[in-house]
Design a protein around this motif. Structure first.
Motif, PDB file in Angstrom:
ATOM      1  N   GLU A  86       0.830  -1.209   0.000  1.00  0.00           N
ATOM      2  CA  GLU A  86       0.000   0.000   0.000  1.00  0.00           C
ATOM      3  C   GLU A  86       0.860   1.252   0.000  1.00  0.00           C
ATOM      4  O   GLU A  86       0.548   2.244  -0.674  1.00  0.00           O
ATOM      5  N   GLN A  87       1.962   1.206   0.748  1.00  0.00           N
ATOM      6  CA  GLN A  87       2.868   2.357   0.729  1.00  0.00           C
ATOM      7  C   GLN A  87       3.466   2.568  -0.665  1.00  0.00           C
ATOM      8  O   GLN A  87       3.562   3.701  -1.150  1.00  0.00           O
ATOM      9  N   GLN A  88       3.848   1.466  -1.302  1.00  0.00           N
ATOM     10  CA  GLN A  88       4.402   1.585  -2.652  1.00  0.00           C
ATOM     11  C   GLN A  88       3.368   2.128  -3.635  1.00  0.00           C
ATOM     12  O   GLN A  88       3.687   2.973  -4.486  1.00  0.00           O
ATOM     13  N   VAL A  89       2.122   1.658  -3.512  1.00  0.00           N
ATOM     14  CA  VAL A  89       1.066   2.166  -4.395  1.00  0.00           C
ATOM     15  C   VAL A  89       0.847   3.654  -4.166  1.00  0.00           C
ATOM     16  O   VAL A  89       0.701   4.443  -5.117  1.00  0.00           O
ATOM     17  N   ALA A  90       0.833   4.052  -2.880  1.00  0.00           N
ATOM     18  CA  ALA A  90       0.638   5.472  -2.581  1.00  0.00           C
ATOM     19  C   ALA A  90       1.796   6.306  -3.123  1.00  0.00           C
ATOM     20  O   ALA A  90       1.594   7.389  -3.702  1.00  0.00           O
ATOM     21  N   GLU A  91       3.027   5.800  -2.946  1.00  0.00           N
ATOM     22  CA  GLU A  91       4.182   6.534  -3.475  1.00  0.00           C
ATOM     23  C   GLU A  91       4.117   6.641  -5.001  1.00  0.00           C
ATOM     24  O   GLU A  91       4.423   7.691  -5.574  1.00  0.00           O
ATOM     25  N   ARG A  92       3.726   5.529  -5.643  1.00  0.00           N
ATOM     26  CA  ARG A  92       3.639   5.585  -7.104  1.00  0.00           C
ATOM     27  C   ARG A  92       2.572   6.577  -7.560  1.00  0.00           C
ATOM     28  O   ARG A  92       2.771   7.332  -8.519  1.00  0.00           O
ATOM     29  N   ARG A  93       1.432   6.607  -6.865  1.00  0.00           N
ATOM     30  CA  ARG A  93       0.384   7.568  -7.229  1.00  0.00           C
ATOM     31  C   ARG A  93       0.856   8.998  -7.014  1.00  0.00           C
ATOM     32  O   ARG A  93       0.602   9.884  -7.853  1.00  0.00           O
ATOM     33  N   ASN A  94       1.535   9.222  -5.895  1.00  0.00           N
ATOM     34  CA  ASN A  94       2.060  10.574  -5.656  1.00  0.00           C
ATOM     35  C   ASN A  94       3.070  10.971  -6.727  1.00  0.00           C
ATOM     36  O   ASN A  94       3.068  12.110  -7.218  1.00  0.00           O
ATOM     37  N   ARG A  95       3.927   9.992  -7.094  1.00  0.00           N
ATOM     38  CA  ARG A  95       4.914  10.293  -8.127  1.00  0.00           C
ATOM     39  C   ARG A  95       4.240  10.583  -9.466  1.00  0.00           C
ATOM     40  O   ARG A  95       4.630  11.511 -10.189  1.00  0.00           O
ATOM     41  N   GLU A 124       1.252  11.778  -9.844  1.00  0.00           N
ATOM     42  CA  GLU A 124       0.594  13.084  -9.731  1.00  0.00           C
ATOM     43  C   GLU A 124       1.606  14.213  -9.906  1.00  0.00           C
ATOM     44  O   GLU A 124       1.338  15.217 -10.595  1.00  0.00           O
TER      45      GLU A 124
END
Length: 380
Positions: free
Chosen positions: A46-55, A57
């Motif tokens: 989940e952290q990786q998914v959130a980081e990828r989404r932030n990146r 964005e």
């Protein structure tokens, strides 16, 4: 006496706590069935998914900013191009105005020659006799004697034009003469062609008439041959009919075949086209021979029947012997299996006695549940 109330070093305590925390995390990670079996850490994922989404964005925002910057730069470039074009147009207009005001053709040095100003000074043209080899009074391009030169040029042009017109008239006359000669030659050729065509047509007409006569003669000859052939065929047909009416075929003479066959040794005894059938004597001989063959066939059939019966009895005896042999083999197999069962039973009893000896005499100290619970309690 030893001093025992010394303060504990904080770095040692932190190191111990850090090792304990690492050991606890390792223990939880190793003994966690979900992490060990599945092998997926949902929190990290989940952290990786959130980081990828932030990146993504952030990259999207950067792309939007870059697009905006590109659009603004394009507008600036277009404005600069428009300003440059406007500046060039203004410079060209100013240059034209300057030329119109300050560089007029009337203000040039040779304006009196080109534009023939009335106030221009007259040019004195000395005679050729008064000019020496090195006088250098008249130069090419000064326009001295221009009227005489123009008049001479006009006369020369007129003479040239007159000569060209005469040459063109002469060429036209020659062309007309050649065309007339060519037309006369064509007419002569056409006349010769017409005469040749008429002569050829006459020859063709004569050839057609000769061919027609030849074909008519051929037709008459063919008709005569057909008439003669028809008469010959009719005569042969009448002869054949008369022969058939008077021959032995229609009169049904039974002696015709034998009588004709006795003329030569090589000829067949009976002529098939004239044979009317067998006599009663011949038929009785055939019937008698057929009866003899039937009796012989019946005797052979009875003999074959007796032979098959004997063969069947022999096969039945062999089958009975085979059944007896199979029964004897089954009996022997049953006895062998009984002996084998007795032997296996004896072995089982011996094995049971040996197992009881092991359980009661040898293996007396059995491990309890406490012995097995001491395993797999630490991560080391």
């Amino acid at each position: 006496m030893f001093k025992l109330d010394m303060p504990v070093d904080s770095r040692v305590v932190q190191a111990v706590e850090r090792r304990r925390a690492a050991e606890a995390a390792r223990h939880e990670r190793i003994f966690s069935t979900r992490s060990r079996v599945i092998g997926v850490d949902m929190i990290v994922l989940e952290q990786q998914v959130a980081e990828r989404r932030n990146r993504e964005e952030v990259e999207k925002q950067q792309d939007l900013e870059l697009d905006t910057l590109r659009v603004s730069i394009d507008h600036m470039v277009l404005e600069q191009v428009k300003e440059e074009e406007q500046r060039r147009r203004e410079l060209a207009q100013e240059l034209q105005q300057y030329r119109a005001l300050c560089q007029r053709p009337e203000d040039s040095r040779d304006a009196d020659i080109n534009y023939k100003h009335q106030g221009a000074p007259s040019v004195y043209l000395p005679s050729e006799e008064s000019l020496g080899p090195a006088s250098m009074q008249v130069f090419q391009g000064e326009g001295i004697g221009e009227e005489e030169k123009k008049r001479f040029q006009m006369e020369l042009n007129e003479r040239t034009f007159r000569a060209q017109r005469e040459e063109r008239d002469r060429q036209e006359k020659e062309k007309k003469h050649k065309d007339m000669l060519r037309d006369m030659e064509l007419m002569q050729r056409n006349l010769i062609d017409v005469q040749l065509d008429a002569l050829e047509e006459e020859c063709k007409r004569a050839a057609r008439m000769a061919l027609k006569s030849y074909n008519q003669a051929q037709v008459d000859e063919r008709r005569e041959r057909e008439r003669q052939e028809k008469l010959r065929q009719e005569g042969e047909g009448m002869k054949e009919v008369w022969h058939m009416v008077t021959s032995d075929l229609l009169t049904e003479s039974p002696e015709a075949a034998a009588r004709e066959g006795e003329r030569s040794a090589e000829a067949p005894r009976v002529l098939p086209d004239r044979w009317k059938g067998m006599s009663p004597k011949q038929l009785s001989a055939i019937y008698r021979q057929r009866e003899e063959q039937r009796a012989e066939k019946e005797a052979q059939r009875q003999l074959e029947k007796h032979r098959e019966l004997a063969w069947g009895l022999q096969q039945l005896e062999e089958a009975r012997e085979q059944v007896e042999e199979e029964r004897r083999l089954r009996e022997m197999e049953r006895e062998r299996r009984l002996q084998l069962d007795k032997y296996n039973q004896q072995l089982a009893q011996e094995q049971q006695i040996h197992q009881q000896y092991l359980n009661k005499q040898i293996y007396t100290n059995r491990p309890t549940a406490r012995y097995f619970s001491q395993f797999n309690t630490s991560s080391r």
